[in-house]
Design a protein around this motif. Sequence first.
Motif, PDB file in Angstrom:
ATOM      1  N   VAL A 367     -20.596  13.206  28.737  1.00 23.57           N
ATOM      2  CA  VAL A 367     -19.450  12.825  27.911  1.00 23.57           C
ATOM      3  C   VAL A 367     -18.218  13.559  28.449  1.00 23.57           C
ATOM      4  CG1 VAL A 367     -18.452  12.902  25.595  1.00 23.57           C
ATOM      5  CG2 VAL A 367     -20.910  12.469  25.893  1.00 23.57           C
ATOM      6  N   SER A 368     -17.112  12.856  28.573  1.00 21.49           N
ATOM      7  CA  SER A 368     -15.879  13.475  29.081  1.00 21.49           C
ATOM      8  C   SER A 368     -15.450  14.633  28.189  1.00 21.49           C
ATOM      9  CB  SER A 368     -14.755  12.437  29.151  1.00 21.49           C
ATOM     10  OG  SER A 368     -15.049  11.441  30.104  1.00 21.49           O
ATOM     11  N   SER A 369     -14.851  15.641  28.807  1.00 23.22           N
ATOM     12  CA  SER A 369     -14.409  16.805  28.045  1.00 23.22           C
ATOM     13  C   SER A 369     -13.302  16.442  27.057  1.00 23.22           C
ATOM     14  CB  SER A 369     -13.930  17.901  29.000  1.00 23.22           C
ATOM     15  OG  SER A 369     -12.931  17.407  29.883  1.00 23.22           O
ATOM     16  N   CYS A 370     -12.463  15.477  27.415  1.00 19.52           N
ATOM     17  CA  CYS A 370     -11.501  14.924  26.462  1.00 19.52           C
ATOM     18  C   CYS A 370     -12.153  13.703  25.828  1.00 19.52           C
ATOM     19  CB  CYS A 370     -10.198  14.526  27.155  1.00 19.52           C
ATOM     20  SG  CYS A 370      -9.005  13.757  26.033  1.00 19.52           S
ATOM     21  N   ARG A 371     -12.520  13.813  24.579  1.00 19.57           N
ATOM     22  CA  ARG A 371     -13.303  12.755  23.941  1.00 19.57           C
ATOM     23  C   ARG A 371     -12.445  11.615  23.410  1.00 19.57           C
ATOM     24  NH1 ARG A 371     -18.432  15.711  20.969  1.00 19.57           N
ATOM     25  NH2 ARG A 371     -19.178  16.784  22.838  1.00 19.57           N
ATOM     26  N   ASN A 372     -11.135  11.816  23.350  1.00 23.42           N
ATOM     27  CA  ASN A 372     -10.235  10.792  22.823  1.00 23.42           C
ATOM     28  C   ASN A 372      -9.005  10.749  23.718  1.00 23.42           C
ATOM     29  OD1 ASN A 372      -9.282   8.808  21.123  1.00 23.42           O
ATOM     30  ND2 ASN A 372      -8.595  10.206  19.520  1.00 23.42           N
ATOM     31  N   ALA A 373      -9.052   9.918  24.742  1.00 22.51           N
ATOM     32  CA  ALA A 373      -8.005   9.874  25.765  1.00 22.51           C
ATOM     33  C   ALA A 373      -6.941   8.849  25.411  1.00 22.51           C
ATOM     34  CB  ALA A 373      -8.619   9.543  27.120  1.00 22.51           C
ATOM     35  N   ARG A 374      -5.744   9.089  25.915  1.00 25.61           N
ATOM     36  CA  ARG A 374      -4.632   8.173  25.616  1.00 25.61           C
ATOM     37  C   ARG A 374      -4.658   6.956  26.532  1.00 25.61           C
ATOM     38  NH1 ARG A 374       1.462   9.290  23.644  1.00 25.61           N
ATOM     39  NH2 ARG A 374       1.928   7.107  23.255  1.00 25.61           N
ATOM     40  N   ASN A 375      -4.397   5.783  25.943  1.00 27.30           N
ATOM     41  CA  ASN A 375      -4.145   4.558  26.700  1.00 27.30           C
ATOM     42  C   ASN A 375      -2.639   4.376  26.872  1.00 27.30           C
ATOM     43  OD1 ASN A 375      -6.803   3.553  27.043  1.00 27.30           O
ATOM     44  ND2 ASN A 375      -6.824   2.824  24.931  1.00 27.30           N
TER      45      ASN A 375
END
Length: 442
Positions: A367-375
């Motif tokens: 799982v990516s370390s940033c769990r909620n990335a910006r679009n």
Amino acid sequence: MNTQMIDYAKSLSQSSRERRRDFHRYAETAWLEMRTSAIINKTLAELGYEVVTGKALCLEEARIGVPSSEELKAHAKLVCGQGVPEEYLTEEMKEGFTGAMGILRCGPGPVVALRFDIDALGLIEEEKESHRPFREGFSSVNRGTMHACGHDGHAAIGLGVAELLVKIKKELHGTVKLIFQPGEEGAKGARAIVAHGHLDDVDYFIGTHIAPAGELDDGDVTPGTWGSLATSKYDAHFYGEAAHAGGFPEKGRSAIVAAANAVLNLTALPRHSGGISRVNVGTIQGGTGRNVVPGHAMIQFEVRGETTEINRYMAQEAVRICNGAAQMNGCTCKMILQGGAESQHSDEDFLEQIAGIVERELPHLRVSSCRNARNWGSEDISLMMNRVQEHGGKATYMRSVTPMASAQHTTAFDFDEKVLVEAIEVFAAVVWVLCGKDNPDF
């Protein structure tokens, strides 16, 4: 997750790759995904899904950006020579009612919807040996149409998930909807599915997009994203009065002058203080010759906003400017909405739940370390997410991370197909938990 199910997911590697390459070879743009939809329709039906297609999937009056009847007829004729399963190519699909939804009913329980977009872009694909689809013989045969964003992979992932869920149906309760959406490019297709009410009973909604590794996407899956810009996309047609430019110029009303005034004033549109706003005029067309006052001109433009409200301001101002430019030059203006999306956010608790599921059930994936990335772009999955959230459900838009040969929306785009099985595993694991017998919420 049942280890047998993980093994079965891995066994789908070859068939998923073959499906992806077949969809890539026969790329189809918005509302023309006839061959793609027929294959999806056939596969779902053979797996035992309840299949919804045509006008039962897409509400007719809610469709936007539909090609002309001549283009629809020409494409329907084309796909009949491209191995389409004609018994599943319905008359409504030939009219541009593309896409499909497979419903798996497993008794009482939660309703989970998964979305997979299926359309391609209007690009001429790279024709070089360095481009794997060209080198290995699956580049697009429909010249000027190309899967340059990974939607061929999304469609293949969706069908793989459909296969896997049938295998574990006895372990599930509730209802799963697999939505194969037409016309994501240009933000055309989601609105017609949403308007039909297919998202209104959904408790959990999940979508994903193939994405390159980056600072924020440093794992195999990023379980949530936020920040897609709301957008409105217009064709503005200006109608004036044609006249001989030398003999009787006073009788003319130049549509090009009206369009040019609109272009200049659109780019000068005051931005909104509440957040990010965008405007871009992409094309201008018009006129028949240098000695004719042009009676018709057309511009294609879009506005965007960090929030739906900011985009609404931009769209209202853009419409006002176009109508004003027409009136100032003695012309009229017809505005046609060709696409639109809202801003979106993933539910924090839901994306964290998915992260936990992946870490627990699929420990071979990161799982990516940033769990909620910006679009940063715009995506009409936002319409589906917002409808689910408005009705009290949870929604997230994930990223399935994989190496890419070139940036998305470029003619040399390609991706590492290992992501197909990985995404199938993630979707199946999440459904297995959400619809499992031990879900305390149901």
